[in-house]
Motif scaffolding. Structure first.
Motif, short mmCIF file in Angstrom:
data_model
loop_
_atom_site.label_atom_id
_atom_site.label_comp_id
_atom_site.label_asym_id
_atom_site.label_seq_id
_atom_site.Cartn_x
_atom_site.Cartn_y
_atom_site.Cartn_z
N PRO A 253 0.81 -1.22 0.00
CA PRO A 253 0.00 0.00 0.00
C PRO A 253 0.85 1.28 0.00
O PRO A 253 0.49 2.26 -0.65
N ALA A 254 1.97 1.27 0.70
CA ALA A 254 2.83 2.46 0.72
C ALA A 254 3.47 2.67 -0.66
O ALA A 254 3.63 3.82 -1.11
N LEU A 255 3.83 1.59 -1.34
CA LEU A 255 4.38 1.72 -2.69
C LEU A 255 3.34 2.27 -3.66
O LEU A 255 3.65 3.12 -4.50
N VAL A 256 2.10 1.80 -3.53
CA VAL A 256 1.03 2.31 -4.39
C VAL A 256 0.80 3.79 -4.12
O VAL A 256 0.66 4.60 -5.05
N ARG A 257 0.80 4.19 -2.86
CA ARG A 257 0.62 5.60 -2.51
C ARG A 257 1.74 6.45 -3.10
O ARG A 257 1.51 7.50 -3.70
N LEU A 258 2.98 5.99 -2.96
CA LEU A 258 4.11 6.71 -3.51
C LEU A 258 3.99 6.84 -5.03
O LEU A 258 4.17 7.92 -5.59
N ALA A 259 3.67 5.75 -5.69
CA ALA A 259 3.54 5.77 -7.16
C ALA A 259 2.40 6.69 -7.58
O ALA A 259 2.51 7.43 -8.57
N TRP A 260 1.30 6.67 -6.84
CA TRP A 260 0.16 7.54 -7.13
C TRP A 260 0.57 9.01 -7.02
O TRP A 260 0.26 9.83 -7.88
N LEU A 261 1.30 9.33 -5.98
CA LEU A 261 1.73 10.71 -5.78
C LEU A 261 2.74 11.15 -6.84
O LEU A 261 2.69 12.27 -7.33
N ILE A 262 3.65 10.26 -7.20
CA ILE A 262 4.64 10.59 -8.22
C ILE A 262 3.98 10.77 -9.58
O ILE A 262 4.27 11.71 -10.31
N ALA A 263 3.10 9.85 -9.92
CA ALA A 263 2.48 9.86 -11.25
C ALA A 263 1.33 10.87 -11.34
O ALA A 263 0.99 11.33 -12.43
N GLY A 264 0.72 11.18 -10.21
CA GLY A 264 -0.41 12.10 -10.23
C GLY A 264 -1.72 11.44 -10.63
O GLY A 264 -2.71 12.12 -10.86
N ASP A 265 -1.72 10.13 -10.72
CA ASP A 265 -2.92 9.40 -11.14
C ASP A 265 -2.92 8.04 -10.44
O ASP A 265 -1.92 7.31 -10.50
N ARG A 266 -4.02 7.73 -9.79
CA ARG A 266 -4.10 6.49 -9.01
C ARG A 266 -3.90 5.26 -9.88
O ARG A 266 -3.15 4.35 -9.54
N HIS A 267 -4.56 5.21 -11.02
CA HIS A 267 -4.50 4.01 -11.86
C HIS A 267 -3.11 3.82 -12.47
O HIS A 267 -2.60 2.70 -12.52
N LEU A 268 -2.49 4.89 -12.90
CA LEU A 268 -1.13 4.80 -13.41
C LEU A 268 -0.19 4.37 -12.29
O LEU A 268 0.71 3.55 -12.50
N GLY A 269 -0.40 4.89 -11.08
CA GLY A 269 0.42 4.49 -9.94
C GLY A 269 0.30 3.00 -9.67
O GLY A 269 1.31 2.32 -9.42
N GLU A 270 -0.91 2.47 -9.72
CA GLU A 270 -1.10 1.04 -9.51
C GLU A 270 -0.40 0.23 -10.60
O GLU A 270 0.22 -0.80 -10.32
N ASP A 271 -0.49 0.71 -11.84
CA ASP A 271 0.19 0.03 -12.95
C ASP A 271 1.71 0.04 -12.77
O ASP A 271 2.38 -0.96 -13.02
N LEU A 272 2.24 1.18 -12.32
CA LEU A 272 3.68 1.27 -12.10
C LEU A 272 4.14 0.30 -11.01
O LEU A 272 5.16 -0.37 -11.17
N VAL A 273 3.38 0.21 -9.93
CA VAL A 273 3.75 -0.71 -8.84
C VAL A 273 3.69 -2.15 -9.34
O VAL A 273 4.59 -2.94 -9.07
#
Length: 169
Positions: free
Chosen positions: A17-37
């Motif tokens: 969950p912390a990785l998803v949050r970090l990716a979401w914040l970096i990418a600016g988009d929740r779905h892209l953050g989830e894809d990145l993780v």
């Protein structure tokens, strides 16, 4: 939990969950953050023993996330821009609505920052990392981290002036 004894499944369960949050914040988009993780974890799984043997799987995976995001931005073929569709909705509580609106406005401004500045702001203020840790993740010097942070904060101050200071002048 001892780092050397952490299995991949345990790590993903506790730190996912912390990785998803970090990716979401970096990418600016929740779905892209989830894809990145998902992409990063898929690449990390086959070399998990080596990652853990390095002694700092959090730093390693954060760096992988940042690098994946930068690569994605370079390869992006469309001009699609996230509009911050994951907003907080509240009914009745105007104070909560005002805070949510302020937070949404700030995220829109943060998303306008260049990628390295946005990543630095996220790692500093949301992940609470120091200059040395951020420099390790971004593969740059701590002075460069401070420069990115200073420039980002200057831009944010110009784009979003403090109303309290304006009333005093």
């Amino acid at each position: 939990m001892k780092v050397a004894a952490v299995t991949f499944d345990e790590y993903v369960r506790t730190r996912g969950p912390a990785l998803v949050r970090l990716a979401w914040l970096i990418a600016g988009d929740r779905h892209l953050g989830e894809d990145l993780v998902q992409e990063v974890l898929a690449r990390a799984y086959p070399r998990w023993k080596r990652i853990v043997a390095g002694g700092s799987p959090d730093m390693y995976l954060r760096r992988m996330l940042v690098n994946s995001h930068v690569s994605w931005r370079r390869k992006r073929s469309s001009t699609e821009v996230a509009d911050g569709g994951d907003r907080v909705e509240s009914a009745g509580d105007t104070d909560l609505q005002a805070r949510a609106a302020e937070r949404d406005a700030m995220w829109r401004l943060i998303n306008r920052l260049p990628p390295k500045q946005r990543i630095t702001i996220v790692l500093r203020f949301y992940e609470d990392l120091d200059d040395a840790s951020i420099a390790e993740i971004l593969d740059c010097s701590p002075a460069t981290v401070r420069t990115h942070t200073m420039r980002a904060l200057t831009t944010l101050r110009v784009l979003h002036p403090d109303p309290a200071k304006e009333t005093l002048q």
